[in-house]
Design an enzyme around this catalytic site. Structure first.
Site, PDB file in Angstrom:
ATOM      1  N   HIS A 103       7.165  -4.296   1.382  1.00  0.00           N
ATOM      2  CA  HIS A 103       7.041  -5.485   0.538  1.00  0.00           C
ATOM      3  C   HIS A 103       8.370  -5.834  -0.112  1.00  0.00           C
ATOM      4  O   HIS A 103       8.753  -5.226  -1.106  1.00  0.00           O
ATOM      5  CB  HIS A 103       5.979  -5.262  -0.541  1.00  0.00           C
ATOM      6  N   GLU A 155       9.061  -8.344  -1.914  1.00  0.00           N
ATOM      7  CA  GLU A 155       8.885  -8.916  -3.259  1.00  0.00           C
ATOM      8  C   GLU A 155       8.734  -7.833  -4.311  1.00  0.00           C
ATOM      9  O   GLU A 155       8.987  -8.062  -5.492  1.00  0.00           O
ATOM     10  CB  GLU A 155       7.686  -9.861  -3.287  1.00  0.00           C
ATOM     11  N   CYS A 175       3.946  -6.848   6.026  1.00  0.00           N
ATOM     12  CA  CYS A 175       2.804  -5.935   6.005  1.00  0.00           C
ATOM     13  C   CYS A 175       1.782  -6.305   7.090  1.00  0.00           C
ATOM     14  O   CYS A 175       2.060  -6.132   8.265  1.00  0.00           O
ATOM     15  CB  CYS A 175       2.197  -5.895   4.610  1.00  0.00           C
TER      16      CYS A 175
END
Length: 371
Positions: free
Chosen positions: A343, A345, A258
C-alpha cells in the site's frame, strides 16, 4: 469500574482450540477467518479497511486504543471485519484529536471485541497452522453448542466480498487545488487514502463500481485508471477479470494496488495462491529490483501473485518480499501498466513508497505527450 470486570467472551478456532477472555465492543456471535496484523499504530485505519471483510482480526501489539478514535482517521464509512481481538484496550485514551474510545467505536459499528487473552499464543498458532475460521462470541461455548459451531466453522467461506462492498454508482471527488488529470478509481473495497493521495496530486477521482466495463470506461474518458485494494479470493471475481482484459486494450495508464495487483495478473494469464497466514501490518520489507533498495511497506493481503506464472514476454516481477520472496510488484512490458501488492498510501504506516503515485502520473504525462 475496571475493564477487567467486563463480561466474558470466547474465540473458538476450527481446530477446536478455544480462548476465553473478556468482552468489549458489541455483543453477539460472529464467524469469520481469523488473521493477525503486526501494526503497532493505526488501529482505526485497520478497523475500517474494507480488505478485512469477513475476517476476525488479531492485533499482535499488546495495547490498542491508547490514542482513541476520531472522525477523520477512517479508511471507509464502516467496519467490515467480523470481530476484533486485542491483548488489552485502553479505556482512557490520551490524544487531542480523540473523540471516542475504541470500545464505543466498535459498539457503534456493531463489531464484537475480545480482549484479555494470550494474543501471542494465538498468533503462534496461526503462524504454525495457517489462518483458519473461528467464532467470536459473548455467549458461552458449551458441550451442547460446540459441535454445531464447529460444523458452521467448517462450512464458512468468504464469498462475494467485492460485489458486497463495491459502490453501486459512480461518485466524483474533485482535486485538491488545480486539476491536472482525471483518474477512474475502481472500487474493489478501496481505502480512502488512496483516493486522497491522488486528489493531493491534482487528480479529480471518479470512483467506479467493480464491474465497470471497458465500454463504460471509454465513455468516461479518464486519463488514468487505479485498481484498488479489496477483500477475498481474487479468482472469485471472474467478470471483473474478464473486463480487465478489455480495459487493458484501451491503452489507458493503469496502476494496481493489492487486490488490483492480483486481478491484473489473473487478467494477463498469471496465477495467484493463498498464503499460509498472509502479510498484514506496517513493517513488511520489499525489495525493488530496479534500484536494489529495500522499502518498508504497509500490507494487508492473504493471497499472492505467482511471479513465475506470468509470461516473461509481457511482464516482469519488479518487487519481491524480502522475507518470503513472494511477488510484490509487476511491470507490464506491452502496455502502460504497473501493479504492487503493498500500500503506497500507507495509512497507517511508513511512507517509503508514496512516490509510486508520482510514477503513475508520469505515465499519464508520457502518454499525453505522445498523442
Amino acid at each position: 469500574m475496571s475493564i477487567y470486570n467486563a463480561d466474558h467472551a470466547w474465540l473458538m478456532l476450527a481446530d477446536g482450540t478455544t480462548y476465553e477472555g473478556r468482552s468489549f465492543g458489541a455483543k453477539g456471535t460472529a464467524i469469520g477467518e481469523v488473521v493477525f496484523t503486526t501494526g503497532m499504530t493505526g488501529c482505526q485505519e485497520t478497523l475500517t479497511d474494507p480488505s478485512y471483510f469477513g475476517q476476525i482480526t488479531v492485533q499482535t501489539f499488546p495495547l490498542i486504543g491508547n490514542y482513541g478514535t476520531n472522525d477523520d482517521d477512517v479508511e471507509s464509512d464502516d467496519i467490515y471485519m467480523k470481530g476484533y481481538i486485542v491483548r488489552e484496550w485502553c479505556d482512557s485514551p490520551s490524544n487531542f484529536r480523540a473523540t471516542e474510545r475504541i470500545d464505543n467505536f466498535l459498539k457503534r459499528h456493531g463489531t464484537i471485541g475480545l480482549f484479555d487473552i494470550d494474543t501471542r499464543a494465538l498468533t503462534r498458532r496461526l503462524r504454525e497452522h495457517g489462518v483458519m475460521n473461528g467464532v467470536i462470541t459473548t455467549e458461552p461455548i458449551t458441550p451442547e453448542n460446540r459441535e454445531q459451531l464447529l460444523a458452521q466453522l467448517g462450512a464458512f467461506v468468504i464469498r462475494d466480498a467485492v460485489d458486497t462492498i463495491s459502490t453501486p454508482a459512480q461518485r466524483l471527488y474533485p482535486a485538491h487545488g488545480p486539476r491536472k488529470y482525471r483518474v477512474a478509481l475502481f472500487d474493489f473495497g478501496y481505502k480512502r487514502n488512496i483516493r486522497e493521495s491522488l486528489r493531493a496530486r491534482g487528480c479529480d477521482v471518479l470512483i467506479v463500481p467493480a464491474r465497470t466495463t471497458a465500454a463504460e470506461l471509454a465513455q468516461l474518458k479518464p486519463d488514468g485508471i487505479l485498481l484498488s485494494n479489496g477483500p477475498g479470493d481474487p479468482g472469485e471475481n471472474v467478470q471483473v477479470i474478464e473486463n480487465l482484459r478489455d480495459i487493458v486494450a484501451l491503452g489507458i495508464p493503469i496502476m494496481g494496488v493489492c487486490l488490483g495487483h492480483q486481478l491484473m495478473a489473473l487478467a494477463r494469464g498469471g496465477k495467484t495462491v493463498k498464503l499460509g497466514y498472509g502479510h498484514r501490518g506496517g513493517n513488511q520489507p520489499v525489495i525493488d529490483f530496479e534500484t536494489g533498495r529495500t522499502f518498508v511497506t504497509t500490507q494487508n493481503h492473504g493471497y499472492a501473485v505467482l511471479g513465475d506464472s506470468l509470461d516473461p514476454a509481457i511482464a516482469r516481477v519488479s518487487h519481491v518480499n524480502a522475507n518470503d520472496k513472494t511477488c510484490e510488484g509487476v511491470e507490464y512490458l506491452d502496455v502502460p501498466v504497473f501493479t504492487v501488492q503493498f500500500h503506497p498510501e500507507a495509512c497507517a504506516g511508513p511512507a517509503d513508497t508514496s512516490f509510486l503515485f508520482d510514477k503513475f502520473l508520469r505515465m499519464i504525462d508520457k502518454q499525453k505527450e505522445g498523442k
